[in-house]
Design an enzyme around this catalytic site. Sequence first.
Site, PDB file in Angstrom:
ATOM      1  CB  SER A   1     -23.742  -7.762 -39.467  1.00  0.00           C
ATOM      2  OG  SER A   1     -22.533  -8.470 -39.660  1.00  0.00           O
ATOM      3  CE  LYS A   2     -22.705  -4.175 -32.278  1.00  0.00           C
ATOM      4  NZ  LYS A   2     -23.914  -3.672 -32.189  1.00  0.00           N
ATOM      5  NE  ARG A   3     -20.819 -11.763 -40.341  1.00  0.00           N
ATOM      6  CZ  ARG A   3     -20.765 -11.682 -41.658  1.00  0.00           C
ATOM      7  NH1 ARG A   3     -19.641 -11.924 -42.288  1.00  0.00           N
ATOM      8  NH2 ARG A   3     -21.847 -11.376 -42.364  1.00  0.00           N
TER       9      ARG A   3
END
Length: 521
Positions: A256-258
């Site tokens: 994910s973006k994380r």
Amino acid sequence: MSDESVRVRYAPSPTGYPHIGNIRTALFNWLFARHAGGKFIVRIEDTDQSRKVDGALESILNSLRWIRVDWDEGPEVGGDYGPYFQSERRDLYQKYAQQLLEGGHAYKCYCSAERLDRMRAEMAERKESMRSYDRHCRELNERERVELEAGGTSPVIRFKMPLAGQTTFNDLIRGDITFDNNELDDLVLLKSDGYPTYHLANIVDDRFMKITHVMRADEWLSSTPRHVLLYRAFDWEPPLFAHLPMILGPDKSKLSKRHGAASLIEYRDMGYLPEAMMNYLALLGWALDDKTEIFSQEELIRHFSIRRISKTAAIFNKDKLDWMNGVYIRNVVIEAPAAKVDSEAYTPVITTDLIQQLMEFLDKHLPHEVNRPISREYVEQIWPLIRERITTLREVADNFDFFFIDELVYETDLLLDKKLTTDTVVTALKAALQSLTDLSADWDRIGRDAEKLAEDAQLLEEVLRPLAAGLGLKAGELFKLLRVAVTGSTAAPPLFQTMAALGRVRCMKRIRAALGKLELV
Ligand code: GLU
């Protein structure tokens, strides 16, 4: 291996901006086709009109163009090939849905959305394993059908899944995979608006586009037994399947973006090089051996094979991508773009004009007050000073703007070393300024070659280094002062080369500005 009959496709749905995983799928298909000398097709699966996202199509095509994954056929658009669009091929799917209906492999379903919702809620209450449909219309008789039609309900067409038995298919990466047929729903083939679902359109197109290998993300694995059964119902030979390993974050959770993952276009906009990106993506689930990391595009094509795709999930590691981009940036050949870099460890081949790419970043991201157009010659001069110190092209505009802007903004404290008095600092800067004034005026920034720049840097060092002793300073102390005065920062490329590139006029102006700041202390 050369096998011109190989035909593969990348079949994205325009429901979002493609991320690393999507483009990795495209790249693996493309590498496979190029390796075999076969064909690579792009097919936009846009039959779910409700899930279309504005800009997604452009982003898909721009992502492919950016890493230079090109496709071999499609409808002609302005002398070029466009991708295929499923929304333009609806008649074909309708025809084949009809064929299944007539052959007794499919049936019309008249259930309303309300009935389906109710059915699912009841199933959930009874804790029955979740089915999307209870096959209510599968055994309607002719009279019931006629009545429903007369009531004006537009039906969907559903596939008659076998109620028992198993379906086994071979996956080129994972081997044989078996599903129980009773786990499979009577899926919708054609919706009431006449649009096909993914399953029908996908296999009809794969058939008519003569796709030999379906290479797609792991998440589609559960669709494959359904597709195999559809192929059987049509009496068509299915293609070969290969489901690509998932891509996870370093903590093994879904990417994910994380984890620093972004849409591919965002990486372009951050200043990653397309060659580095292709290299990096290729290693997400594929490897030649356990050590080689840097591959040119030609090398990837030469070595790529499905056999070397891993079964286990790939880990996206942003630090590795940064490292790889740095390798490409440092090894890029500027003068002879098509040539190979002769270095023991790395052989990236860059065929694009990197300076041009950098110029575009500078134009876009340097502050407005910097005069445009930016001089390419100047950028070429400072490039050797910068290339070792950046990970992305964007950083040149962010961290090396002192090469371009007129007035530096920095805290006066940077000039004031704890060990030195303000007077000493002022005296030192004045002495340096005097030396530069005395220097022959024949060094200036634009229009000189690298050799002249090196001479200038040497001259500056010869003049400025001896000053330190006279001022009772260590050379390092004096240089740090000068570095802050001419760049606004304590961390900058080699001082004298930087000063040579900036030019006499600008350096003197900046030293004067530093003295001006100190007067206010
Ligand atoms: N349209 C599907 C997607 O968005 C294609 C899956 C496949 O390749 O069959 O990924």
